[in-house]
Structure formats: structure tokens, C-alpha cells
Design a protein around this motif. Structure first.
Motif, mmCIF file in Angstrom:
data_model
loop_
_atom_site.group_PDB
_atom_site.id
_atom_site.type_symbol
_atom_site.label_atom_id
_atom_site.label_comp_id
_atom_site.label_asym_id
_atom_site.label_seq_id
_atom_site.Cartn_x
_atom_site.Cartn_y
_atom_site.Cartn_z
ATOM 1 N N UNK A 186 -91.638 -28.609 -95.261
ATOM 2 C CA UNK A 186 -91.185 -27.348 -94.545
ATOM 3 C C UNK A 186 -92.041 -26.098 -95.104
ATOM 4 N N UNK A 187 -92.515 -26.174 -96.348
ATOM 5 C CA UNK A 187 -93.156 -25.190 -97.272
ATOM 6 C C UNK A 187 -94.550 -24.995 -96.602
ATOM 7 N N UNK A 216 -94.719 -24.963 -92.974
ATOM 8 C CA UNK A 216 -94.210 -24.357 -91.771
ATOM 9 C C UNK A 216 -93.980 -22.907 -91.806
ATOM 10 N N UNK A 217 -94.297 -22.130 -92.594
ATOM 11 C CA UNK A 217 -94.030 -20.866 -92.619
ATOM 12 C C UNK A 217 -95.333 -20.116 -93.416
ATOM 13 N N UNK A 250 -95.495 -17.786 -95.405
ATOM 14 C CA UNK A 250 -95.211 -17.348 -96.755
ATOM 15 C C UNK A 250 -94.685 -18.531 -97.743
ATOM 16 N N UNK A 251 -94.677 -19.618 -97.171
ATOM 17 C CA UNK A 251 -94.159 -20.946 -97.925
ATOM 18 C C UNK A 251 -92.650 -20.877 -97.741
ATOM 19 N N UNK A 252 -92.181 -21.689 -98.767
ATOM 20 C CA UNK A 252 -90.819 -22.453 -98.509
ATOM 21 C C UNK A 252 -89.739 -21.355 -98.822
ATOM 22 N N UNK A 253 -90.154 -20.294 -99.380
ATOM 23 C CA UNK A 253 -89.105 -19.221 -99.419
ATOM 24 C C UNK A 253 -88.978 -18.400 -98.195
ATOM 25 N N UNK A 304 -89.868 -19.987 -95.366
ATOM 26 C CA UNK A 304 -89.230 -20.752 -94.381
ATOM 27 C C UNK A 304 -87.578 -20.647 -94.342
ATOM 28 N N UNK A 305 -87.216 -20.664 -95.617
ATOM 29 C CA UNK A 305 -85.849 -20.594 -96.001
ATOM 30 C C UNK A 305 -85.258 -19.355 -94.977
ATOM 31 N N UNK A 306 -85.897 -18.229 -95.538
ATOM 32 C CA UNK A 306 -85.360 -17.029 -94.907
ATOM 33 C C UNK A 306 -85.453 -16.953 -93.224
ATOM 34 N N UNK A 307 -86.604 -17.542 -92.656
ATOM 35 C CA UNK A 307 -86.566 -17.718 -91.275
ATOM 36 C C UNK A 307 -85.614 -18.505 -90.770
ATOM 37 N N UNK A 308 -85.275 -19.776 -91.311
ATOM 38 C CA UNK A 308 -84.627 -20.987 -90.652
ATOM 39 C C UNK A 308 -83.241 -21.304 -91.113
ATOM 40 N N UNK A 309 -82.976 -20.618 -92.196
ATOM 41 C CA UNK A 309 -81.734 -20.799 -92.840
ATOM 42 C C UNK A 309 -80.610 -20.614 -91.981
ATOM 43 N N UNK A 328 -95.612 -29.315 -85.230
ATOM 44 C CA UNK A 328 -96.837 -28.625 -85.697
ATOM 45 C C UNK A 328 -97.366 -29.558 -86.798
ATOM 46 N N UNK A 332 -81.034 -30.024 -98.920
ATOM 47 C CA UNK A 332 -80.731 -28.664 -99.621
ATOM 48 C C UNK A 332 -79.632 -28.557 -100.441
ATOM 49 N N UNK A 339 -78.029 -21.837 -97.167
ATOM 50 C CA UNK A 339 -78.986 -22.143 -98.194
ATOM 51 C C UNK A 339 -79.129 -20.848 -98.908
ATOM 52 N N UNK A 355 -81.010 -18.529 -101.484
ATOM 53 C CA UNK A 355 -82.399 -18.072 -101.559
ATOM 54 C C UNK A 355 -82.731 -18.000 -102.907
ATOM 55 N N UNK A 393 -84.039 -21.463 -103.130
ATOM 56 C CA UNK A 393 -85.202 -21.602 -102.582
ATOM 57 C C UNK A 393 -86.554 -21.207 -103.466
ATOM 58 N N UNK A 394 -86.217 -20.035 -104.202
ATOM 59 C CA UNK A 394 -87.324 -19.676 -105.017
ATOM 60 C C UNK A 394 -87.838 -20.985 -106.231
ATOM 61 N N UNK A 445 -89.361 -23.900 -104.357
ATOM 62 C CA UNK A 445 -90.891 -23.390 -103.977
ATOM 63 C C UNK A 445 -91.631 -23.767 -105.264
ATOM 64 N N UNK A 504 -92.228 -27.325 -105.541
ATOM 65 C CA UNK A 504 -93.317 -27.758 -104.428
ATOM 66 C C UNK A 504 -94.791 -27.524 -105.006
ATOM 67 N N UNK A 563 -101.246 -22.462 -99.965
ATOM 68 C CA UNK A 563 -101.125 -22.907 -98.572
ATOM 69 C C UNK A 563 -102.179 -23.354 -97.539
#
Lengths: 307, 307
Positions: free
Chosen positions: A230-231, A233-234, A236-239, A241-246, B137, B196, B262, B264, B267-268, B271, B274, B283
Motif C-alpha cells: 500500500x505504500x 499505492x498513494x 505520498x506513500x503509506x501516510x 494511503x492511510x489518510x485516503x483509505x482509512x 495497480x 493495522x 487507523x 495516523x 501510520x508515520x 512508514x 517501510x 517511491x
């Protein structure tokens, strides 16, 4: 090299014996009666003949002995891999029997796939020597092993058991604290629950759900885990992704907050769909095909990214 | 062969263009301004150069044209693959704009990864021509596509769109009825939620959780789905597995019946873990590595079980 004892001569125990013997260890397989030894030996011979190793299959199989005496099985062992039927009572009984027979040096590992070590080791004299070493079926073809110590497990025991797993070519991971199902079977269980409910509720067939994994999600998971996936798939990376999809993932969790047990009638229908996918080949042939595929996949993994 | 129009020149749209053009289709990529066309073309050239096909990369790229005019993009198209930003408002806006420009013959497919087609097509004159074709993707390297019709989608439209996916070498699956997230992202979401929470609660690191998939569960899922997998994990097959393990899996579901979003801050931290796993490659390089691995895995899949 110390002797390794495998407790239980079923498919998991036999597969462990292959992994240890193939790496050069002498293996003693125990079962309480000798009726299953012939099956175990047949499986081991067949798998050794298929393995792409330079080791001679006959040489490897000579390292494996069978016994119906627990005392004989444990005598001189440096490491024990218990792989019997998975009930709390069965685990308590065998660990208690081993506890009265062993010295302070042997490591007592259990293949338990969900029962934490503390549930059956608390009262033992040798409880500091006990831990979980949970494999993925079958361990001689799938590398991951979850090492899960109890609160009273000696850290040196965890370290030595982990080093042994590395030595025989497995991929051990150490779980930080106990939880029912550990990590792997909780991840699989969460996915299975969602798969089951989607099937029961008529959203998709077994074939459609299975293909979403085998022709979809597995393509990335074959070489990286879910966090790394998932890192990417957005932007800006994992954070990001979390913001978009949580929110979306929270919605899935909320929609399943009143769970039901898997319906056994659905299980019958799903079993018929699996049979159709496998063209009725039956469990024995299906497992042989699976093991061929696992060998091939392992080969791909060991070749890395060369295509 | 009809013209294929791709709406959106981002990573998903560009990847779709590769899949269509590589299979011989003329592709028109639309975006509302031309600032991203150079990036898209650079990505497409780089990916085409890496693909193991006999087709000449220059020949393929000549089939791909760009335009910032929606009318020009849709003119003469037989199939449209919308791949813009995923919000309901954005989907409603672009489908409404297309609705006023197209005739009765074109298929209007959306790459939406979770929003059902009925949420943005109900009021359209051409709603019977709309459906979801959700890729993984990137689609030019991962075959699965979820075909999800709305209640009013013409069955012939679903059939033709599915046949097109087959024709370009994807693996289409038809979802029986609409649900948010369809099948694939609900399965991934259920697993991600559990991953998560286990991470947030301190049971395991990102590396441990990721390895449970990449070195464990993925070995079987690389060639068969979760239902087929569990059917081999009990002596009596899938029904036997359900009887043995539905209690355990119900327990997992019950333990998560009061879900949280989740965190945040987690998430940090995740990240950073990762980044450490990827040795800070960033990326762009990570995606290039991932695509190399996906190409190699696809090659393994196409070779079947030969090892």
C-alpha cells in the motif's frame, strides 16, 4: 549437530522431518502408536524424490527414525517440534508428558497454529524452554515460521530456536507478544471471514473470490507484504494511503461489526465449487499438485527478480 | 478493432493504455489539461521497453495519442476506460460530461476501486452502457479486473466488456451484485485492518507482518485462492475445515466487533519501517523495482508449474 525430535507423524510432523533431515539433522519421529509410520515414510520418500537438492534422497531418509516410545524419542534431543492434533487438552497432555522426561537444555517448540504457549506451559517445570514455532503447511516447502514465546520463555530459548530455523532455511519471525492465532492465521482469518460472508451473501462465486487473490492481490504479495504494497499505492506513500483509505477500510470493519459464524450449508456449496475447479481430482492428487506448484514458486523466489 | 479511450493520464490510465495498445488497439488518452502528458508518455515508454514481448515498443507507442478535448477523445471510441481521481463528485462530473457526447454503442467503464457504478450513473441517458472495470495497480502487469455492473447495466455491455478484457490478456471476473469496495478491495481491506490493528497494538513490526504474507500465505495464494487453499488444510476438505476452524475465525471477528479508524501516528511509524525495509529508495525507484518483480512473477505464472 543435535538430534531433533518431531512429535506426531501426520502431515505437518512429516513435513518438518523433511525440513530438518534435508538440512543434515538426525530426526526422531514419535507417535503414540506405529500405525501411521508407513504413511509418513511414504510421504517423506515421495517429497524427497521431488525436491531439487543435490542431497541424495536415500541419504536424507536414513537420518529419519520412528519410535512409539516418548522417552526414546526425547533421549539426546536438542530440539523438539511438537506437531500433534490441535486441541488445548492434547497440547497440555503431551507437554506435561515431555516435561517429566526432559532435562534443562532441550527446546520444546509447538507447531500450534492458534493456541498460545502460555495456555499449556504455565504449570511445567521446564516452561522457560517452551515456545511456539508455527509453520505454514507444509513447512518443507513454505519458509515462514512464527516464533511466539510465552511471557516466561527464556529469551535465549527464543534466540536459539530462531537460529535453528534460519539454519534449516526457514524464514523465522518473532512475534512480540501472545495473541490467539498469532499474526499469520489472524491475517488469513480476517480475509477468510470477509471471503466467506461475500460468498454466503451472494456477491460472488468461489471462483471469482479465489481469482481476486490468485490473479490479483497475490501478484504483489508474492514478493512484498501488505504494508509495503500500500505504500506504493498513494503518491505520498503509506501516510498518504492511510489518510485516503482509512475511511473506506473503517467502513468495511463497521459493516462486519455484528459477525456471524460461517454457515455450514454454504460450506457444502463452496466445497462443490472447489471440486469443480479441481475437476474432482480428490485431496491426495490436489495436495501433490499443490506441492509441485509450491516447489516451482520457491524456485522462482530463490531466483529473485530475474525473468 | 475499435478505438479505446482512456480518461485520465495518471499512473492507472497510462498503465491501461499500455495494456490496450500492446494488444493492438488504438488508444486515445484524455486529460483536462496537457501538463501530465509528458510524464505519462515517459512512463509508457519505460514500461514498453521492459516488457518481454515481440512487439516493437515504437510501434506500440504510435498507437497512443493524447488530447485535452473530451469530444475528440470520445469520437469514434468503442470502449472508454475512465481512470481519474476517486471521489464520487469527480466520477459524477466526468460521466455526466461523457453522457452528453456519446452515442448508444460505446461502453463506458470506470476504474473505480470502491464506488459502485450506480452511485454515479443513475441519472444518465446512457446508463445501460456503464459499468465498473476495476483493475489492480498496475493493470498492464497484473491480470485481474473486476467487472461490476449496475442494476441497469445491459447484460450485453457486461459481456462485451468482459470479452475485451479477455482479448487484451487480462483476467476478468464478474461480480454478481454491487457492494462498496467490490470483492478485491474488501478482501484486501479486511486483511489490512487486521494487520493495522496488530501493528498498532504492538503484536508485531511491519517487517514481521509483511513477511507473514510474502514468505508465508503468498506461497499458496500465488497459484490458488483462499477457498481452494483451505480445502487442502483439513483431512475432509472444505466442509471439514469449516467445522474445525469456523469457531476460531468467528473469535477473530468478535474480537474486532468494535473497530477503530487507523491511527495516523501509527501510520508515520509504519512508514518509517517501510522506508527502512526499502533502504530509503523512494517511491519512484520502489515502483520501478515492484514492476520488475511483477514482470518476473507474471513470467513464472505463464510458465505454469515447470520448475
Amino acid at each position: 549437530m543435535f538430534k531433533v525430535t518431531v512429535i506426531g507423524s501426520g502431515l505437518i510432523g512429516s513435513s518438518w522431518a523433511i525440513a530438518f533431515a534435508n538440512a543434515g539433522y538426525d530426526v526422531h519421529i514419535y507417535d503414540r502408536d506405529d500405525t501411521s509410520f508407513a504413511n509418513s515414510e511414504r510421504y517423506i520418500r515421495q517429497e524427497l524424490a521431488s525436491l531439487n537438492t543435490s542431497a541424495n534422497a536415500d541419504e536424507v531418509i536414513q537420518r529419519i527414525k520412528y519410535t512409539a516410545s516418548l522417552a526414546e524419542a526425547l533421549n539426546g534431543a536438542g530440539y523438539v517440534q511438537e506437531s500433534i492434533f490441535e486441541t488445548l487438552e492434547a497440547k497440555q497432555e503431551i507437554f506435561s508428558a515431555m516435561d517429566s522426561l526432559v532435562d534443562d537444555d532441550v527446546i520444546l517448540a509447538s507447531s500450534s497454529s492458534s493456541i498460545p504457549c502460555s495456555a499449556f506451559s504455565e504449570a511445567l517445570s521446564h516452561r522457560a524452554q517452551c515456545l511456539i514455532a508455527h509453520p505454514v503447511n507444509p513447512p518443507h516447502l513454505i519458509p515462514l515460521v512464527e516464533m511466539v514465546p510465552a511471557p516466561w520463555t527464556d529469551p535465549n530459548v527464543t534466540e536459539k530456536a530462531t537460529a535453528l530455523m534460519d539454519d534449516i532455511g526457514q524464514t523465522p519471525v518473532v512475534v512480540s507478544k501472545e495473541i490467539e492465532g498469532f499474526i499469520l492465521n489472524r491475517l488469513q482469518g480476517a480475509l477468510l471471514n470477509e471471503a466467506w460472508w461475500l460468498y454466503q451473501e451472494g456477491y460472488a462465486s468461489v471462483d471469482v473470490i479465489d481469482k481476486c487473490i490468485s490473479d490479483g492481490l497475490s501478484h504483489r504479495w508474492a514478493f512484498m507484504g501488505p504494508f509495503q504494497t500500500i505504500s506504493h499505492n498513494a503518491p505520498g506513500g503509506l501516510v498518504d494511503y492511510a489518510e485516503r483509505f482509512r475511511g473506506f477500510n473503517f467502513g468495511i470493519a463497521q459493516s462486519r461489526s455484528n459477525p456471524t459464524k460461517w454457515d455450514l450449508n454454504a460450506a457444502k456449496n463452496a466445497a462443490a465449487e472447489v471440486d469443480a475447479l479441481e475437476k474432482g481430482m480428490g485431496l491426495k492428487d490436489a495436495v501433490a499438485w499443490r506441492n509441485d506448484m509450491l516447489r516451482s514458486f520457491k524456485q522462482w523466489k530463490s531466483n529473485g527478480s530475474e525473468s
